[in-house]
Write a protein that holds these residues in place. Structure first.
Motif, PDB file in Angstrom:
ATOM      1  N   GLN A 146      78.043  28.315  34.141  1.00 42.96           N
ATOM      2  CA  GLN A 146      78.326  29.338  35.136  1.00 42.96           C
ATOM      3  C   GLN A 146      77.232  30.415  35.133  1.00 42.96           C
ATOM      4  N   ARG A 148      74.157  30.087  34.149  1.00 38.52           N
ATOM      5  CA  ARG A 148      72.886  29.537  34.632  1.00 38.52           C
ATOM      6  C   ARG A 148      72.894  29.381  36.148  1.00 38.52           C
ATOM      7  N   GLN A 149      74.025  29.022  36.709  1.00 40.44           N
ATOM      8  CA  GLN A 149      74.124  28.938  38.169  1.00 40.44           C
ATOM      9  C   GLN A 149      74.014  30.327  38.802  1.00 40.44           C
ATOM     10  N   ARG A 208      71.164  31.722  41.562  1.00 43.00           N
ATOM     11  CA  ARG A 208      71.452  32.455  42.800  1.00 43.00           C
ATOM     12  C   ARG A 208      70.702  33.785  42.821  1.00 43.00           C
ATOM     13  N   GLU A 220      66.830  23.374  39.880  1.00 42.53           N
ATOM     14  CA  GLU A 220      67.503  22.415  40.757  1.00 42.53           C
ATOM     15  C   GLU A 220      67.109  20.964  40.482  1.00 42.53           C
TER      16      GLU A 220
END
Length: 593
Positions: A75, A77-78, A82, A123
């Motif tokens: 979480q 890292r995401q 963003r 990604e």
């Protein structure tokens, strides 16, 4: 060429070169408003990035988060991804590129490229799921750097180390939950490094802190960490290793994308491969000419082999094998390197190769065990945000578990000739000197977001340059090893491309390295492991060196009799560790694009 026996320190604030005033240590006090906006935006970016990634802050010399460690959860890292994407939008929206001065435009380009690369890596690669070595960095480097490369008071560094050690359980927990099916070679390296981590917390940490395990406030915390790492080792060996069947190859499409982002040199993988294959043939021919001259010294009653492909290879191999016998013992490897340093520094001063940084803060050490597994040597520079800290030139001895034959092979590869070339590359006037210059650049962008192609290209360039200027007094054995070391850089690029995109096998790679590159089997096997674990990085040496060779030729032809090597080198290093594609423009031999 002027002589400079006194060896002055880093250049004065400004020096004329090619008709330009080159800023070396100070920035302009009259920066335009848009330049200032960019500088403020980048500083704000770093502040938030450091809050999110405390280990990266420590690496760069910012100590405001030394007591914390990163949140490694998926979480977090995401969320970071963003945020980076939002930073890209902020940069493009709020900075008017045409209103920037040209130096600031280059900083803008470097910053934007960094953001683009960070997004692509997040990604398209999955190190936290596929590479246990990533967690090893948090388990050891996060504490090691506090005790070796921070100028804060030692008591403060120990307090921060204790705080981070309390968080290591979360790192291990994240590794257990996140790692899936990594490539086997990654897990094998992580196991070796974890053994080194256990040794670090068992003994080395107390030496760095200047304490003993019995009297140190670190004692109880270290014992807990050792138990934690022993349990983690069991997980790596008994749980992760049996399911480690992942593919380490990047593949042609991802390799091409990563190649452009990592190197930022304006070259494609195809172009680099063609040039590297041609250069490898040229270097082997040059090595043969030198080996032929040395043949009679070692084989006085034996005829020179036939002058054909097989005979030439045999001539070079045989002469190198004889020269390789001039080596020390494993326990004296670091001392052998120290002996080379004084002579190299004296030569640089005497010949005015460039002005050496003062004070000299480079320390030569045995590589910590937890950092071994990638290369035989490295230069860990003083961090750009804490530049008064020490730099470390680390040498890795052969692993303790190796048998006598492997150790002998290692020592023959890193004989006394090769150690001199290695020291030129890693320290003087290679990485250490270049990065000391870089830490004096006024641009925060360039100090923090450095180019590996520039750094490695400069280091490889200096190897030949030093001998061309007379270092070694024309010793053909030293020249042969310089060419061998350079051939290694050329073959690195070939190996990198072929292994990740052309399904090159280990057997084919071993043949390339040993038969065509004249490396010992032990060195070659280590390089194969490294190629699997570091896509695109092995290409930086050759790409960078060719850029510096072209630049030197261009400038020297332009200046003719006015060319001064020392001033040229200082001008090259005056602009920071930036992408090499900008150098012709910055040195006044090409127009801006």
């Amino acid at each position: 060429m002027p002589s400079n026996p006194q060896g002055p320190s880093v250049p004065l604030d400004r020096r004329e070169f090619l008709g330009q005033s080159v800023a070396l240590t100070v920035g302009s006090a009259l920066a335009p408003e848009e330049d200032e906006k960019l500088a403020r935006l980048f500083r704000a970016f770093l502040d938030e990035d450091f809050r999110r990634r405390p280990l990266e802050a420590t690496r760069l010399g910012d100590h405001s988060h030394d007591h914390r460690l990163d949140d490694l959860s998926p979480q977090a890292r995401q969320d970071h991804l963003r945020w980076v994407k939002a930073q890209m939008q902020t940069l493009e929206k709020n900075i008017a590129y045409p209103r920037l001065t040209r130096p600031a435009q280059i900083d803008y380009d470097i910053f934007r490229h960094h953001l683009r690369r960070s997004i692509w890596l997040a990604e398209n690669t999955h190190p936290f799921e596929e590479d246990p070595r990533v967690y090893n960095e948090y388990l050891t480097e996060s504490v090691y750097l506090l005790l070796t490369q921070s100028t804060l008071p030692q008591a403060t560094n120990v307090r921060h180390a204790l705080a981070r050690m309390k968080a290591l359980g979360h790192v291990v927990e994240s590794a257990r939950k996140t790692l899936t099916r990594p490539p086997r070679v990654f897990v094998e390296t992580a196991l070796r490094q974890n053994r080194g981590a256990i040794a670090f917390y068992s003994s080395t940490i107390f030496q760095l802190a200047g304490e003993t395990p019995q009297l140190s406030e670190l004692g109880e915390a270290c014992r807990k960490v050792v138990r934690l790492l022993q349990q983690y080792h069991k997980f790596l060996e008994e749980d992760l290793l049996p399911r480690a069947d992942g593919d380490w190859r990047l593949g042609a499409e991802r390799f091409a994308d990563k190649f452009e982002l990592d190197l930022d040199a304006g070259l494609t993988p195809d172009e680099v491969l063609r040039e590297a294959e041609h250069e490898a043939e040229r270097v082997r021919s040059e090595m043969y000419v030198i080996a032929r001259q040395l043949w009679s010294r070692f084989f006085p009653r034996k005829a020179l082999p036939p002058d054909d492909t097989v005979g030439r290879m045999h001539t070079v191999q045989a002469v190198l094998a004889q020269l390789a016998q001039d080596h020390g013992e494993p326990q004296h490897l670091v001392d052998e390197v120290r002996k080379t340093v004084d002579a190299i520094r004296a030569f640089i001063r005497e010949r005015d190769v460039l002005r050496l940084p003062e004070p000299d803060t480079c320390r030569i050490i045995e590589m910590p065990e937890f950092q071994r597994g990638h290369s035989v040597a490295y230069l860990n520079p003083a961090p750009p945000l804490d530049p008064k800290a020490s730099s470390y030139y680390a040498i890795s001895p052969p692993p303790a578990e190796w048998d006598a034959q492997k150790v002998r092979s290692f020592l023959e590869e890193y004989n006394r000739y090769m150690l001199q070339i290695l020291t030129i590359h890693e320290a003087y006037p290679g990485h250490y000197v270049q990065l000391e210059y870089a830490n004096r650049h006024p641009s925060l962008v360039r100090r923090v977001l450095s180019s590996g192609v520039f750094a490695e290209g400069w280091a490889v360039y200096t190897e030949q340059m030093m001998l061309d200027e007379g270092y070694g007094r024309g010793d053909l054995g030293l020249r042969l090893h310089q060419l061998k070391f350079y051939l290694r850089a050329v073959i690195n690029a070939i190996l990198d491309r072929r292994m990740h995109t052309m399904r090159m096998t280990d057997k084919e790679a071993l043949d390339l390295l040993t038969r065509q590159g004249f490396q010992t089997e032990g060195e070659a096997l280590g390089k194969i492991i490294r190629a699997k674990q570091s896509s695109c990085q092995l290409s930086t040496y050759f790409v960078g060196r060719m850029a510096f060779q072209r630049l030197r030729r261009l400038v020297q032809r332009r200046q003719a009799q006015d060319f001064q090597l020392g001033r040229y080198h200082e001008a090259v290093l005056a602009h920071g560790t930036l992408p090499v594609k900008y150098l012709p423009e910055l040195l006044g031999v090409a127009s801006a694009t």
